[in-house]
Motif scaffolding. Structure first.
Motif, mmCIF file in Angstrom:
data_model
loop_
_atom_site.group_PDB
_atom_site.id
_atom_site.type_symbol
_atom_site.label_atom_id
_atom_site.label_comp_id
_atom_site.label_asym_id
_atom_site.label_seq_id
_atom_site.Cartn_x
_atom_site.Cartn_y
_atom_site.Cartn_z
ATOM 1 N N ALA A 41 20.470 54.954 28.396
ATOM 2 C CA ALA A 41 21.072 54.280 29.560
ATOM 3 C C ALA A 41 20.482 54.801 30.859
ATOM 4 O O ALA A 41 20.249 56.007 31.019
ATOM 5 N N ASN A 47 23.397 54.243 36.775
ATOM 6 C CA ASN A 47 23.715 53.029 37.536
ATOM 7 C C ASN A 47 23.135 53.093 38.950
ATOM 8 O O ASN A 47 23.180 54.139 39.615
ATOM 9 N N LEU A 98 13.882 43.101 35.823
ATOM 10 C CA LEU A 98 14.576 44.167 35.093
ATOM 11 C C LEU A 98 14.121 44.181 33.632
ATOM 12 O O LEU A 98 13.838 43.135 33.047
ATOM 13 N N VAL A 100 18.855 45.754 30.567
ATOM 14 C CA VAL A 100 19.375 46.151 31.880
ATOM 15 C C VAL A 100 19.731 44.877 32.651
ATOM 16 O O VAL A 100 18.953 43.923 32.676
ATOM 17 N N SER A 125 22.723 48.147 35.798
ATOM 18 C CA SER A 125 23.127 49.093 34.755
ATOM 19 C C SER A 125 22.633 48.608 33.393
ATOM 20 O O SER A 125 22.208 47.456 33.247
ATOM 21 N N GLY A 126 22.704 49.504 32.411
ATOM 22 C CA GLY A 126 22.349 49.116 31.048
ATOM 23 C C GLY A 126 21.424 50.114 30.387
ATOM 24 O O GLY A 126 21.116 51.188 30.936
ATOM 25 N N THR A 127 20.963 49.720 29.194
ATOM 26 C CA THR A 127 20.089 50.569 28.380
ATOM 27 C C THR A 127 18.820 49.790 28.084
ATOM 28 O O THR A 127 18.859 48.784 27.359
ATOM 29 N N PRO A 128 17.681 50.197 28.644
ATOM 30 C CA PRO A 128 16.447 49.430 28.429
ATOM 31 C C PRO A 128 16.008 49.473 26.970
ATOM 32 O O PRO A 128 15.986 50.536 26.343
#
Length: 216
Positions: free
Chosen positions: A157, A160, A176, A180, A192-195
């Protein structure tokens, strides 16, 4: 004319009063008593008050626009006046009177709410027209929290990233990595997120709504 009267007393005739109608009034005084048919004549010309009326589209005298964009011209037809003065206009907007037409035009270079007044000069009466020009500033976007240039391992992650915005009603996101996402709510942009893909991803946040083409 109505509002004006004549009086004779002690061998003096007086004509006085305040005319309440406009026009040209040739008058005659005729003496009574004594000898002969004796008269005197004159003319009282009563000029009507100036007039001013909006001739551009309804609502143009109360318009809202973005800063540094052209104002929809505001025009007024006038009668009786020989000119006009303009007050309260934003910087970049001017007023002009010519040929019985008052015109307000330009590109406002300052934001705010501007209540303006057009005052006719020459002729009769203290005649004015008023309106409001509301100039909206360009949107803004500023980094609030998080690092907008960060390196993470795939499937880990990101921290943010948030931006504060003003003026906008939303935002779009491009560039992005998969996994994400971006979101705009209540004047805050959140990324935000997990690439799930690797590489270097140059992203752009573009504000929508409001004024200006504003990006981060």
């Amino acid at each position: 004319p109505a509002g004006v009267t004549g009086n004779w007393a002690a061998n003096t005739i007086s004509i006085s009063g305040t005319p309440t109608v406009s026009g040209s009034f040739p008058y005659t005084i005729t003496l009574t008593g004594g000898c002969g048919t004796i008269t005197a004549n004159g003319t009282i010309t009563v000029t009507p008050n100036n007039t001013i009326s909006l001739t551009s589209a309804a609502g143009t005298n109360n318009q809202t626009l973005c800063i540094n964009t052209p104002l929809t011209n505001i025009t007024y037809a006038t009668t009786g006046a020989t000119g006009a003065t303009f007050s309260g206009l934003p910087a970049g907007v001017t007023g002009n009177w010519a040929g019985n037409v008052a015109t307000i035009s330009g590109n406002p270079s300052a934001s705010g709410t501007f209540s303006y007044t057009v005052t006719l000069t020459g002729g009769c009466g203290n005649i004015t027209a008023t309106g409001t020009i509301t100039v909206t500033p360009n949107n803004t976007i500023t980094l609030n929290t998080g690092n907008n240039t960060q390196t993470v391992c795939i499937n880990t992650a990101i921290a943010n990233i948030t931006y504060n915005t003003t003026g906008a009603t939303g935002a779009t996101f491009s560039g992005l990595p998969s996994g994400v996402t971006g979101n705009w709510a209540a004047n805050v942009v959140t990324i935000s997120g997990t690439p799930s893909a690797f590489g270097t991803f140059n992203y752009t946040v573009t504000l929508t709504g409001g004024c200006g083409t504003v990006t981060a």
